[in-house]
Scaffold this motif. Sequence first.
Motif, mmCIF file in Angstrom:
data_model
loop_
_atom_site.group_PDB
_atom_site.id
_atom_site.type_symbol
_atom_site.label_atom_id
_atom_site.label_comp_id
_atom_site.label_asym_id
_atom_site.label_seq_id
_atom_site.Cartn_x
_atom_site.Cartn_y
_atom_site.Cartn_z
ATOM 1 N N HIS A 77 -11.737 -32.583 35.259
ATOM 2 C CA HIS A 77 -10.833 -31.778 35.245
ATOM 3 C C HIS A 77 -10.484 -30.740 33.663
ATOM 4 N N GLU A 78 -10.191 -29.864 33.619
ATOM 5 C CA GLU A 78 -9.587 -29.500 32.421
ATOM 6 C C GLU A 78 -9.011 -30.387 31.312
ATOM 7 N N ASP A 79 -7.744 -30.679 32.225
ATOM 8 C CA ASP A 79 -6.839 -31.946 31.534
ATOM 9 C C ASP A 79 -7.367 -33.065 31.286
ATOM 10 N N ASP A 80 -8.165 -33.288 31.894
ATOM 11 C CA ASP A 80 -9.488 -34.662 30.361
ATOM 12 C C ASP A 80 -9.804 -34.156 29.623
ATOM 13 N N ALA A 81 -9.759 -32.935 28.608
ATOM 14 C CA ALA A 81 -10.020 -33.071 27.163
ATOM 15 C C ALA A 81 -9.583 -33.413 26.616
ATOM 16 N N PRO A 82 -8.247 -34.271 26.344
ATOM 17 C CA PRO A 82 -7.791 -35.093 25.669
ATOM 18 C C PRO A 82 -9.234 -36.182 25.643
ATOM 19 N N ALA A 83 -9.329 -36.921 26.453
ATOM 20 C CA ALA A 83 -10.354 -37.856 26.497
ATOM 21 C C ALA A 83 -11.661 -37.763 26.522
ATOM 22 N N VAL A 84 -12.650 -36.184 26.364
ATOM 23 C CA VAL A 84 -13.347 -36.040 26.037
ATOM 24 C C VAL A 84 -13.616 -36.028 24.640
ATOM 25 N N LEU A 85 -11.928 -35.420 23.966
ATOM 26 C CA LEU A 85 -12.460 -35.097 22.402
ATOM 27 C C LEU A 85 -12.297 -36.261 21.986
ATOM 28 N N GLY A 86 -11.212 -37.088 22.752
ATOM 29 C CA GLY A 86 -11.554 -38.833 21.714
ATOM 30 C C GLY A 86 -12.529 -39.889 21.848
ATOM 31 N N ALA A 87 -13.615 -39.050 23.055
ATOM 32 C CA ALA A 87 -14.831 -40.146 23.050
ATOM 33 C C ALA A 87 -15.783 -39.086 21.918
ATOM 34 N N PHE A 88 -16.151 -38.442 22.353
ATOM 35 C CA PHE A 88 -16.789 -37.554 21.077
ATOM 36 C C PHE A 88 -15.878 -38.167 19.722
ATOM 37 N N GLY B 146 -15.041 -26.715 26.707
ATOM 38 C CA GLY B 146 -16.207 -26.227 26.647
ATOM 39 C C GLY B 146 -17.267 -26.828 27.127
ATOM 40 N N TRP B 147 -16.753 -28.250 26.920
ATOM 41 C CA TRP B 147 -18.614 -29.523 27.057
ATOM 42 C C TRP B 147 -17.817 -29.690 28.501
ATOM 43 N N ILE B 148 -16.938 -29.407 29.004
ATOM 44 C CA ILE B 148 -16.511 -29.777 30.188
ATOM 45 C C ILE B 148 -17.242 -28.625 31.285
ATOM 46 N N ALA B 149 -16.847 -27.631 31.165
ATOM 47 C CA ALA B 149 -16.868 -26.108 31.321
ATOM 48 C C ALA B 149 -18.817 -26.244 31.347
ATOM 49 N N ALA B 150 -18.875 -26.101 30.045
ATOM 50 C CA ALA B 150 -20.415 -26.610 30.331
ATOM 51 C C ALA B 150 -21.456 -26.780 31.547
ATOM 52 N N TRP B 151 -20.863 -28.031 32.214
ATOM 53 C CA TRP B 151 -22.087 -28.694 33.290
ATOM 54 C C TRP B 151 -21.635 -27.551 34.338
ATOM 55 N N THR B 152 -20.929 -26.428 34.680
ATOM 56 C CA THR B 152 -21.437 -25.992 35.517
ATOM 57 C C THR B 152 -22.764 -25.078 35.247
#
Length: 164
Positions: free
Chosen positions: A12-23, A44-50
């Motif tokens: 979900h878009e609201d997972d962005a903080p977790a993605v940012l932290g991971a990378f 953008g990383w989340i959306a790029a999977w579409t």
Amino acid sequence: MTSIDIRLREWHEDDAPAVLGAFQTPDLRRQAPFPVVTLKDAVGWIAAWTGVGHAFAVVAEGGTVVGNVAVAGIDVHDNGWVSYWVLPAYRGRGVATAATEKLARWAFDERGLFRLELGHRTDNPASCRVATKAGFRPEGVERGKLCYEGVRHDVERHARLATD
């Protein structure tokens, strides 16, 4: 450390903080297809999977995102390429193995794939253990396949078939 129960769900878009932290972790930073340094980059990383594959957030009890597992590169032969990552605080607890097993079952049963492949650097024994424990058999070494900071790395390829 003990294993933890996990589930897979769509990102979900609201997972962005977790993605940012991971990378932001050094070993995951180079796993992103582009630099993820802002929340906008993470969205953008989340959306790029579409349209390029199926990526799932790996979620622990309480809803905490602890990793990612995905299948992409799906071809006309019903083959797919598996990738995974887990946040450092959750490594060594069976998270990557459980997530990869769940993804494989989903890919075979729901997506109708026949063959799943993955690769890991030969100097990453932890990733090799994940692949093997998740039922992916080693198939060989691809010499000099990856290049990070001017250094070439060999990659061991593993595969799992729907019939395994």
